[in-house]
Scaffold this motif. Structure first.
Motif, PDB file in Angstrom:
ATOM      1  N   ALA A 679       0.860  -1.188   0.000  1.00  0.00           N
ATOM      2  CA  ALA A 679       0.000   0.000   0.000  1.00  0.00           C
ATOM      3  C   ALA A 679       0.894   1.234   0.000  1.00  0.00           C
ATOM      4  CB  ALA A 679      -0.910   0.001   1.217  1.00  0.00           C
ATOM      5  N   ARG A 680       0.519   2.233  -0.794  1.00  0.00           N
ATOM      6  CA  ARG A 680       1.356   3.421  -0.923  1.00  0.00           C
ATOM      7  C   ARG A 680       0.484   4.664  -1.022  1.00  0.00           C
ATOM      8  NH1 ARG A 680       6.628   4.900  -2.825  1.00  0.00           N
ATOM      9  NH2 ARG A 680       6.627   6.877  -3.954  1.00  0.00           N
ATOM     10  N   ILE A 681       0.939   5.747  -0.415  1.00  0.00           N
ATOM     11  CA  ILE A 681       0.315   7.056  -0.568  1.00  0.00           C
ATOM     12  C   ILE A 681       1.430   8.067  -0.776  1.00  0.00           C
ATOM     13  CG2 ILE A 681       0.254   7.454   1.942  1.00  0.00           C
ATOM     14  CD1 ILE A 681      -2.342   9.079   1.437  1.00  0.00           C
ATOM     15  N   GLU A 682       1.235   8.974  -1.698  1.00  0.00           N
ATOM     16  CA  GLU A 682       2.258   9.981  -1.972  1.00  0.00           C
ATOM     17  C   GLU A 682       1.592  11.304  -2.330  1.00  0.00           C
ATOM     18  OE1 GLU A 682       4.454   9.400  -5.733  1.00  0.00           O
ATOM     19  OE2 GLU A 682       3.162   7.655  -6.045  1.00  0.00           O
ATOM     20  N   GLY A 683       2.243  12.371  -1.971  1.00  0.00           N
ATOM     21  CA  GLY A 683       1.734  13.709  -2.255  1.00  0.00           C
ATOM     22  C   GLY A 683       2.782  14.545  -2.958  1.00  0.00           C
ATOM     23  N   SER A 684       2.343  15.427  -3.808  1.00  0.00           N
ATOM     24  CA  SER A 684       3.244  16.350  -4.504  1.00  0.00           C
ATOM     25  C   SER A 684       2.584  17.720  -4.561  1.00  0.00           C
ATOM     26  CB  SER A 684       3.570  15.845  -5.915  1.00  0.00           C
ATOM     27  OG  SER A 684       2.396  15.681  -6.678  1.00  0.00           O
ATOM     28  N   GLN A 685       3.407  18.728  -4.890  1.00  0.00           N
ATOM     29  CA  GLN A 685       2.941  20.119  -4.923  1.00  0.00           C
ATOM     30  C   GLN A 685       2.336  20.505  -3.568  1.00  0.00           C
ATOM     31  OE1 GLN A 685       1.680  19.756  -9.664  1.00  0.00           O
ATOM     32  NE2 GLN A 685       0.096  19.954  -8.137  1.00  0.00           N
ATOM     33  N   LEU A 686       2.968  20.043  -2.486  1.00  0.00           N
ATOM     34  CA  LEU A 686       2.362  20.158  -1.166  1.00  0.00           C
ATOM     35  C   LEU A 686       2.343  21.587  -0.644  1.00  0.00           C
ATOM     36  CD1 LEU A 686       3.706  16.929   0.587  1.00  0.00           C
ATOM     37  CD2 LEU A 686       1.514  17.318  -0.561  1.00  0.00           C
ATOM     38  N   THR A 687       3.172  22.469  -1.159  1.00  0.00           N
ATOM     39  CA  THR A 687       3.127  23.861  -0.711  1.00  0.00           C
ATOM     40  C   THR A 687       1.933  24.607  -1.291  1.00  0.00           C
ATOM     41  OG1 THR A 687       4.503  24.698  -2.527  1.00  0.00           O
ATOM     42  CG2 THR A 687       5.640  23.899  -0.543  1.00  0.00           C
ATOM     43  N   GLY A 688       1.386  24.089  -2.393  1.00  0.00           N
ATOM     44  CA  GLY A 688       0.263  24.758  -3.037  1.00  0.00           C
ATOM     45  C   GLY A 688       0.649  26.021  -3.784  1.00  0.00           C
ATOM     46  N   LYS A 689       1.945  26.313  -3.867  1.00  0.00           N
ATOM     47  CA  LYS A 689       2.413  27.507  -4.569  1.00  0.00           C
ATOM     48  C   LYS A 689       3.173  27.103  -5.823  1.00  0.00           C
ATOM     49  CE  LYS A 689       2.901  30.272  -0.346  1.00  0.00           C
ATOM     50  NZ  LYS A 689       3.833  31.062   0.495  1.00  0.00           N
ATOM     51  N   ASP A 711       2.863  43.872 -14.483  1.00  0.00           N
ATOM     52  CA  ASP A 711       1.964  42.863 -13.914  1.00  0.00           C
ATOM     53  C   ASP A 711       2.665  42.158 -12.752  1.00  0.00           C
ATOM     54  OD1 ASP A 711       0.781  43.638 -16.240  1.00  0.00           O
ATOM     55  OD2 ASP A 711       0.821  41.666 -17.199  1.00  0.00           O
ATOM     56  N   ASP A 712       2.064  42.210 -11.576  1.00  0.00           N
ATOM     57  CA  ASP A 712       2.552  41.488 -10.406  1.00  0.00           C
ATOM     58  C   ASP A 712       1.700  40.234 -10.260  1.00  0.00           C
ATOM     59  OD1 ASP A 712       3.316  40.513  -7.958  1.00  0.00           O
ATOM     60  OD2 ASP A 712       3.378  42.462  -6.971  1.00  0.00           O
ATOM     61  N   ARG A 713       2.300  39.050 -10.496  1.00  0.00           N
ATOM     62  CA  ARG A 713       1.545  37.800 -10.553  1.00  0.00           C
ATOM     63  C   ARG A 713       1.883  36.890  -9.374  1.00  0.00           C
ATOM     64  NH1 ARG A 713       1.318  35.660 -16.816  1.00  0.00           N
ATOM     65  NH2 ARG A 713       0.495  37.569 -17.754  1.00  0.00           N
ATOM     66  N   ARG A 714       0.855  36.250  -8.813  1.00  0.00           N
ATOM     67  CA  ARG A 714       1.009  35.258  -7.748  1.00  0.00           C
ATOM     68  C   ARG A 714       0.205  34.026  -8.148  1.00  0.00           C
ATOM     69  NH1 ARG A 714       4.187  38.571  -6.914  1.00  0.00           N
ATOM     70  NH2 ARG A 714       4.708  39.705  -4.987  1.00  0.00           N
ATOM     71  N   THR A 715       0.894  32.919  -8.422  1.00  0.00           N
ATOM     72  CA  THR A 715       0.234  31.727  -8.961  1.00  0.00           C
ATOM     73  C   THR A 715       0.265  30.599  -7.941  1.00  0.00           C
ATOM     74  OG1 THR A 715       0.993  32.358 -11.172  1.00  0.00           O
ATOM     75  CG2 THR A 715       0.155  30.127 -10.903  1.00  0.00           C
ATOM     76  N   ARG A 716      -0.883  29.958  -7.771  1.00  0.00           N
ATOM     77  CA  ARG A 716      -1.013  28.811  -6.874  1.00  0.00           C
ATOM     78  C   ARG A 716      -1.418  27.579  -7.690  1.00  0.00           C
ATOM     79  NH1 ARG A 716      -2.973  33.396  -5.059  1.00  0.00           N
ATOM     80  NH2 ARG A 716      -4.936  33.005  -6.162  1.00  0.00           N
ATOM     81  N   THR A 717      -1.200  26.408  -7.108  1.00  0.00           N
ATOM     82  CA  THR A 717      -1.556  25.168  -7.795  1.00  0.00           C
ATOM     83  C   THR A 717      -2.159  24.199  -6.796  1.00  0.00           C
ATOM     84  OG1 THR A 717      -0.714  23.467  -9.304  1.00  0.00           O
ATOM     85  CG2 THR A 717       0.670  24.024  -7.433  1.00  0.00           C
ATOM     86  N   ALA A 718      -2.909  23.233  -7.290  1.00  0.00           N
ATOM     87  CA  ALA A 718      -3.596  22.283  -6.415  1.00  0.00           C
ATOM     88  C   ALA A 718      -2.637  21.208  -5.924  1.00  0.00           C
ATOM     89  CB  ALA A 718      -4.769  21.640  -7.155  1.00  0.00           C
ATOM     90  N   GLN A 719      -2.770  20.849  -4.653  1.00  0.00           N
ATOM     91  CA  GLN A 719      -2.008  19.730  -4.118  1.00  0.00           C
ATOM     92  C   GLN A 719      -2.509  18.425  -4.718  1.00  0.00           C
ATOM     93  OE1 GLN A 719      -2.826  20.345   0.031  1.00  0.00           O
ATOM     94  NE2 GLN A 719      -1.051  21.656   0.343  1.00  0.00           N
ATOM     95  N   GLU A 720      -1.589  17.466  -4.857  1.00  0.00           N
ATOM     96  CA  GLU A 720      -1.911  16.188  -5.503  1.00  0.00           C
ATOM     97  C   GLU A 720      -1.618  15.035  -4.548  1.00  0.00           C
ATOM     98  OE1 GLU A 720      -0.023  13.390  -9.024  1.00  0.00           O
ATOM     99  OE2 GLU A 720       0.103  15.576  -9.244  1.00  0.00           O
ATOM    100  N   ILE A 721      -2.592  14.139  -4.368  1.00  0.00           N
ATOM    101  CA  ILE A 721      -2.429  12.965  -3.520  1.00  0.00           C
ATOM    102  C   ILE A 721      -2.753  11.726  -4.351  1.00  0.00           C
ATOM    103  CG2 ILE A 721      -3.121  11.772  -1.410  1.00  0.00           C
ATOM    104  CD1 ILE A 721      -1.772  14.423  -0.875  1.00  0.00           C
ATOM    105  N   ARG A 722      -1.822  10.765  -4.364  1.00  0.00           N
ATOM    106  CA  ARG A 722      -2.037   9.497  -5.055  1.00  0.00           C
ATOM    107  C   ARG A 722      -1.936   8.348  -4.052  1.00  0.00           C
ATOM    108  NH1 ARG A 722      -1.925   9.478 -10.645  1.00  0.00           N
ATOM    109  NH2 ARG A 722      -1.553  11.566 -11.519  1.00  0.00           N
ATOM    110  N   PHE A 723      -2.773   7.345  -4.235  1.00  0.00           N
ATOM    111  CA  PHE A 723      -2.757   6.187  -3.350  1.00  0.00           C
ATOM    112  C   PHE A 723      -2.982   4.936  -4.178  1.00  0.00           C
ATOM    113  CE2 PHE A 723      -6.879   8.226  -3.483  1.00  0.00           C
ATOM    114  CZ  PHE A 723      -7.756   7.200  -3.776  1.00  0.00           C
ATOM    115  N   SER A 724      -2.420   3.817  -3.721  1.00  0.00           N
ATOM    116  CA  SER A 724      -2.510   2.602  -4.535  1.00  0.00           C
ATOM    117  C   SER A 724      -2.244   1.369  -3.695  1.00  0.00           C
ATOM    118  CB  SER A 724      -1.510   2.656  -5.692  1.00  0.00           C
ATOM    119  OG  SER A 724      -0.186   2.677  -5.204  1.00  0.00           O
ATOM    120  N   LEU A 725      -2.734   0.236  -4.202  1.00  0.00           N
ATOM    121  CA  LEU A 725      -2.378  -1.100  -3.756  1.00  0.00           C
ATOM    122  C   LEU A 725      -1.805  -1.836  -4.963  1.00  0.00           C
ATOM    123  CD1 LEU A 725      -5.445  -2.267  -1.596  1.00  0.00           C
ATOM    124  CD2 LEU A 725      -3.127  -1.806  -0.770  1.00  0.00           C
ATOM    125  N   GLN A 726      -0.743  -2.607  -4.756  1.00  0.00           N
ATOM    126  CA  GLN A 726      -0.168  -3.338  -5.881  1.00  0.00           C
ATOM    127  C   GLN A 726       0.355  -4.682  -5.416  1.00  0.00           C
ATOM    128  OE1 GLN A 726       3.039  -0.884  -7.352  1.00  0.00           O
ATOM    129  NE2 GLN A 726       4.496  -1.774  -5.931  1.00  0.00           N
TER     130      GLN A 726
END
Length: 729
Positions: A679-689, A711-726
């Motif tokens: 069983a595995r769980i992993e996350g990426s882009q965890l800062t959300g920035k 232009d003063d830009r501030r960009t955010r991104t969604a956190q990603e969580i993956r989980f699996s059984l193998q």
């Protein structure tokens, strides 16, 4: 653990690696000393399910696994042109994967751990391998001659912050009987890209004028069907065939809402569908005194249709604009060579390669006054490109002793690129260019001691062209239309490097330092294609034009234009530190820390200002740090990884755009819950920035220094969580 037949072999690889035949597990590098060997028994305490599980327990392997997803430009820029002897630095039984775009991590995740006999870490130039070493090559020796079948499964899901969970899965079945091996598999992938951005606009005096909110959501699912077939002839070599078919989509929507002086609303839904297929394989056999014959072939096609509509109001009943991009590309490659020993401690490989590529793309940007009426054609471009490339090559290996070896090669390339621009009113405008390149390479290895190695490299490379630069395109990040250029030439590079590596005792890891220098000719970047004239209509250079200085009337009459093109010269130099250390001696049992730091000073001449500048979108500093710990008594592993990049910039005729990328942070945890089931769980882009940036816009040409908006830009991104059984059965 009972070792099963070669199974789940390389499923899902974008260029489908082969199933490897019985009788092909001979060690191609058994006689060399600069090799660290990990037998299957070494990994038993980790209870691995796949080959990737095994590689992740080897500290030195992390740099190559990271390159499989993050690319490998060695800090010097440019990718190799042609299939050649380059390629991924992970081999199966001394052979490369039969393809051109393999993702190593995905590929290795589908090889059953039970099929692995030994993993070899090969440092420096070594004969008998299918690739020329970039410093470290990983060779996986698989068991051979077992008749059985195995099924691999991986089921899970992926969650993006604020959105639904979507399933992912992989199933494959492989087996063998006598001389025949097979694999059939299917993999469901799911990726999404979500971001939102706040932009604050000010004028040249620093006064706030507008604000913009941007939100984008794009979903990219795909399903890959693969098959691998292998047959070992009695005395006539081994044939491997691979197939891939992968339909996919990339639908989504971008929303822009601006408030202030230039208030507007724009919603852009996208429909994008495509597919790709590939057939590849290789054949090899001994031809007596002539040596060993090796052939490899690849044929593929990739098709993508993308349609964007722009709606200028929330309740709009028709789109005010549309963008259509239709792309079809294909590739056919055939490579053959003969290798034989000469003079006892030397080998010579002679061969040739032919590649035939096509790239057809059509781009339209239309404006509508009502649902059925086109008021203007803003951009329309269609290009059909054909490339024919032939290479003849020789690769010579000379082992002066067990401690010293030299690998040298010479490739001569003959290529022709034909670009046909389809004129909307009828007819074709053709540009045909032919090239001849000599590409020598010298790679030396010196084992100073049993734990210290020096590697020296000098090499001439020619980059593969991005044919997307040949046609007009929309740069959505900068919101500008960029014209195509069918006259771009391949980028040439001479690179030189020296690497010193030390291996710690008791297999506690390695540390290596590389210094490098690269010199470029016809460097590819943004170039000023404006046609400059003086007040009398005489053609002048850019320097002469800006020295006039031009009147307002002349300035208004000048069409300032920039495209991708060739810059006469560029350089890159710097150093890379790679360290992979086990922490057992410090009392952290099962702990491993990986550090990969790159300093690269990459410079060229800005084609708009004439000043020296960094390369576009390239940071001087890039630091990756990872930590992993295996708690074998608990059958648990966990880890974290982070990446820091220093600021970078983008340069164009009408803007200067410095960027500050956010720190990238990821983590994982996994556990063996039953024998053979993980069983595995992993996350990426965890800062959300994602990044922060300042885009400085100029009225027509940056050289006038006439700022219209910042232009003063501030960009955010969604956190990603993956989980699996193998597992396998």
């Amino acid at each position: 653990m009972h070792k099963k037949i070669i199974s789940l072999l390389l499923l899902g690889s974008t260029f489908n690696s082969p199933a490897y035949a019985a009788g092909q597990a001979d060690d191609p590098v058994a006689e060399y000393s600069s090799i660290t060997r990990y037998s299957f028994d070494y990994f038993a305490e980790f209870a691995p399910v796949t080959l990737l599980d095994m590689l992740q327990r080897i500290p030195e392997a992390q740099q190559i696994l990271a390159q499989s997803t993050g690319g490998n430009n060695r800090g010097q820029g440019g990718g190799r042109r042609g299939f050649g002897a380059g390629g991924d630095q992970i081999l199966i039984n001394g052979k490369r994967l039969s393809g051109k775009a393999n993702n190593i991590s995905d590929t290795m995740a589908r090889v059953s751990a039970g099929t692995v006999k030994e993993i070899q870490l090969i440092r420096g130039a070594v004969e008998g391998l299918d690739v020329q070493s970039e410093g470290l090559v990983i060779n996986i020796q698989l068991e051979a001659g077992i008749s059985t079948s195995t099924t691999f499964w991986n089921v899970g899901g992926v969650y993006y912050e604020g959105f639904d969970v979507n399933p992912t899965f992989t199933f494959s079945h492989s087996g063998s009987s006598s001389k025949f091996e097979y694999l059939f598999g299917v993999e469901r992938k799911h990726f999404e890209f979500h971001f939102d951005r706040d932009e604050i606009y000010t004028n040249a005096d620093g006064e706030r004028t507008e604000s913009l909110f941007v939100e984008g959501d794009f979903i990219r699912p795909s399903t890959a069907f693969t098959t691998n077939l292998t047959y070992a002839f009695e005395e006539h070599g081994t044939l491997r065939l691979n197939g891939l078919y992968e339909p996919r989509s990339n639908d989504g929507q971008e929303l822009r809402i601006e408030e202030g002086d230039g208030a507007f609303y724009r919603r852009t839904p996208r429909e994008s569908t495509g597919s790709r297929w590939e057939i590849g394989g290789d054949y090899e056999r001994q031809l007596g005194s002539l040596g060993q014959l090796k052939t490899l072939f690849v044929a593929n096609r990739d098709q993508q249709d993308e349609f964007d509509e722009r709606f200028s109001a929330p309740d709009a009943t028709f789109n005010s604009q549309s963008l259509t991009e239709i792309t079809n590309r294909s590739e056919r490659i055939l490579r053959a060579s003969l290798t034989r020993p000469i003079f006892g401690n030397q080998t010579l490989e002679l061969g040739g390669e032919g590649a035939f590529n096509t790239f057809d793309q059509k781009f339209d940007q239309l404006t509508f006054s009502d649902e059925n009426t086109i008021s203007s054609i803003d951009a329309q471009d269609e290009v059909e490109i054909g490339e024919k490339r032939y290479e003849v090559f020789g690769i010579h290996n000379y082992n002066f002793s067990n401690a010293i070896s030299l690998q040298s090669s010479l490739i001569t390339e003959f290529s022709t690129i034909t670009a046909d621009t389809i004129i909307p009113t009828g007819g074709v405008s053709r540009r045909q260019t032919s090239f001849t390149f000599l590409k020598p390479r010298f790679n030396a290895r010196y084992d100073i001691t049993e734990t210290d190695q020096l590697r020296l490299l000098a090499e001439k490379e020619v980059s593969q062209l991005d044919f997307g630069n040949f046609i007009t395109r929309w740069d959505n990040a900068a919101q500008v239309l960029i014209e195509g250029n069918t006259a771009i030439k391949p980028q040439e590079r001479w690179r030189y490097s020296a690497t010193l590596e030390h291996r710690f005792a008791k297999n506690l890891g390695t540390v290596q330092v590389e210094v490098f220098y690269a010199d470029f000719k016809d460097f590819i970047g943004n170039v000023d294609f404006s046609e400059y004239q003086d007040e009398l209509g005489n053609v002048v250079t850019a320097d002469q034009y800006f020295a006039l200085p031009p009147s307002d009337g002349l300035r208004d009459a000048t069409s300032f234009t920039a495209r991708s093109g060739n810059i006469r010269k560029a350089t890159a130099y710097g150093a890379r530190l790679i360290s992979n250390i086990r922490l057992d001696n410090l009392g952290v049992t099962g702990g491993v820390i990986n550090v990969n730091y790159l300093y690269a000073r990459r410079r060229t001449t800005d084609q708009f200002t004439g000043e020296e500048r960094r390369w576009d979108r390239r940071s001087d500093h890039d630091l990756r740090v990872g930590y992993r710990q295996d708690l074998n008594e608990w059958r648990v592993s966990y880890g974290v990884n982070a990446r820091y990049r220093s600021d970078f910039e983008r340069f164009f005729i009408r803007y200067y755009w410095p960027n500050s990328p956010a720190i990238e942070l990821g983590a994982f945890a996994e556990m063996i819950i039953f024998d053979g089931i993980r069983a595995r769980i992993e996350g990426s882009q965890l800062t959300g920035k994602r990044q922060e940036s300042i885009l400085i816009n100029y009225s027509d040409h940056i050289r006038f220094n006439d700022v219209t908006r910042i232009d003063d830009r501030r960009t955010r991104t969604a956190q990603e969580i993956r989980f699996s059984l193998q597992g396998t059965f």
